[in-house]
Design an enzyme around this catalytic site. Sequence first.
Site, PDB file in Angstrom:
ATOM      1  N   LYS A 185      32.261  57.794   8.792  1.00 34.67           N
ATOM      2  CA  LYS A 185      31.630  58.890   9.522  1.00 34.67           C
ATOM      3  C   LYS A 185      30.436  59.455   8.763  1.00 34.67           C
ATOM      4  CE  LYS A 185      35.820  61.411   8.693  1.00 34.67           C
ATOM      5  NZ  LYS A 185      36.842  62.210   9.318  1.00 34.67           N
ATOM      6  N   ARG A 186      30.359  59.159   7.485  1.00 35.16           N
ATOM      7  CA  ARG A 186      29.232  59.658   6.712  1.00 35.16           C
ATOM      8  C   ARG A 186      28.006  58.745   6.802  1.00 35.16           C
ATOM      9  NH1 ARG A 186      33.610  61.699   4.644  1.00 35.16           N
ATOM     10  NH2 ARG A 186      34.350  59.656   4.034  1.00 35.16           N
TER      11      ARG A 186
END
Length: 501
Positions: A265-266
């Site tokens: 998700k980063r």
Amino acid sequence: MANTELDPTVRVRFCPSPTGNPHVGLVRTALFNWAFARHHGGKLVFRIEDTDAARDSEDSYHQLLEAMRWLGFDWDEGPEVGGPHEPYRQSQRMDIYADVATKLLVAGKAYHCYCSTVELDARREAARAAGKASGYDGHCRDLTTDQVEVYRQEGREPIVRFRMPDHTIAFDDLVRGKLSFEPENVPDYGIVRANGAPLYTLVNPVDDALMGITHVLRGEDLLSSTPRQIALYAALAEIGVGDGSTPRFGHLPYVMGEGNKKLSKRDPQASLNLYRERGFLPEGLLNYLALLGWSLSEDQDRFSMEEFVAAFDIAKVNANPARFDLKKCESINGDHLRLLDPAEFVRRLVPYLQAPGLLPAEPTAEQLDLLAKVAPLTQERMVVLSEIVNMAGFLFVDPADFTVDPEDAAKVLTADARPVLAASIQALTELADFTPEPIQAALREALVEGLGIKPKFAFTPLRVAVTGRRVSPPLFESMELLGRAETLRRLTAALELTPQA
Ligand code: GLU
Ligand code: ZN
């Protein structure tokens, strides 16, 4: 396509934690749950798992809601729509979790664990060194009242730990088929922190039970929590929480990004905002995300959400990791762009010209008219809406701010371009009818016949001079839309830029 598998008892949930910006992995999970609910004529519950005060944020919560709306998802229960199981934000359900934890303790399904982190780490290391399973060793499972008293005297604050059964846990995954987990690999686990804060491990299955969730479709990363949750379900049934049934689980495949690494998700490539800013259409992005683990047929990549819902079958989801291919995503989006009717295409373009200030918040009728004229010239050539800025920005920019792309200028506006520009200025000044056909005829005559230059070389300097770049909508139409005066002004300015031979 007819929906032949109606099952209105289906209840699925989308239950993100509001941390950071929404990402494409999350969207794929939402999409599959939404499609599953709609395919069966069941319900989608939207629940916010915001029990981690340190990581959750209100901003992220609002972004999630906004993202769901932008993507076009609707939900039957949840924030903004309410429902029989309100509230749908876990931060507002804390008394429910405290009550369930107490009941689990009283029934002996859970116990207080007084081990400190240091002790746990030391024992884990020792077990590892001895080649044994290194999860929690059950130290506090059956403490005597005296031992508990000693720990309390020492001022230790216990966590609540769930007591796992000592038998194999097997289930039939909707995507992966039969799976089983041995007790030594699924040790007792914490469900409430020492400060009383309930953990995901508790609140997620408790709410799934209370909200009557029938199918849990979620990412493969959560597979290891499934045997624990199945055991917790059984305990909840025994203490009378929920209706006693256990949902079916389906674990969606990992999405791999650059370098065949799990898309995290980063990862900037994973941020939904990025796709919105670049001008993906929700229907284009969702179409592509549907292909991450699923396909409609071998020869059809592009489909509408209606087609997806009608055909979606969780049993046909592929368990193998799916690769996120940006080029493919763009190309599918381009296909959807071309499907938009002209007026709709224009409507969607407007915000992308407003973002860099090329259009005001309230565009004038004239500006919209100009956009409607240039839009069809670009629709075939774009994959994302933000490309309109480079393609048609030259028409909307304040003439005083118009500049030529420096790289293109260096390459194209050379000494060789001088005669081309000079001859064009003359031809266009004299031209009676300033519309594409006559413009083309006049320029051909002046440059190709007059100067003996190949069309390919003749028109590039004009394109750069007039639109600012080498890639643009068709040149003669662009000149017409820009108008004679401004076209001549830009050609003259370009001529001044070129070095004397
Ligand atoms: N809040 C959890 C997450 O976002 C939900 C996991 C689940 O679907 O069970 O990871
Ligand atoms: Zn312990």
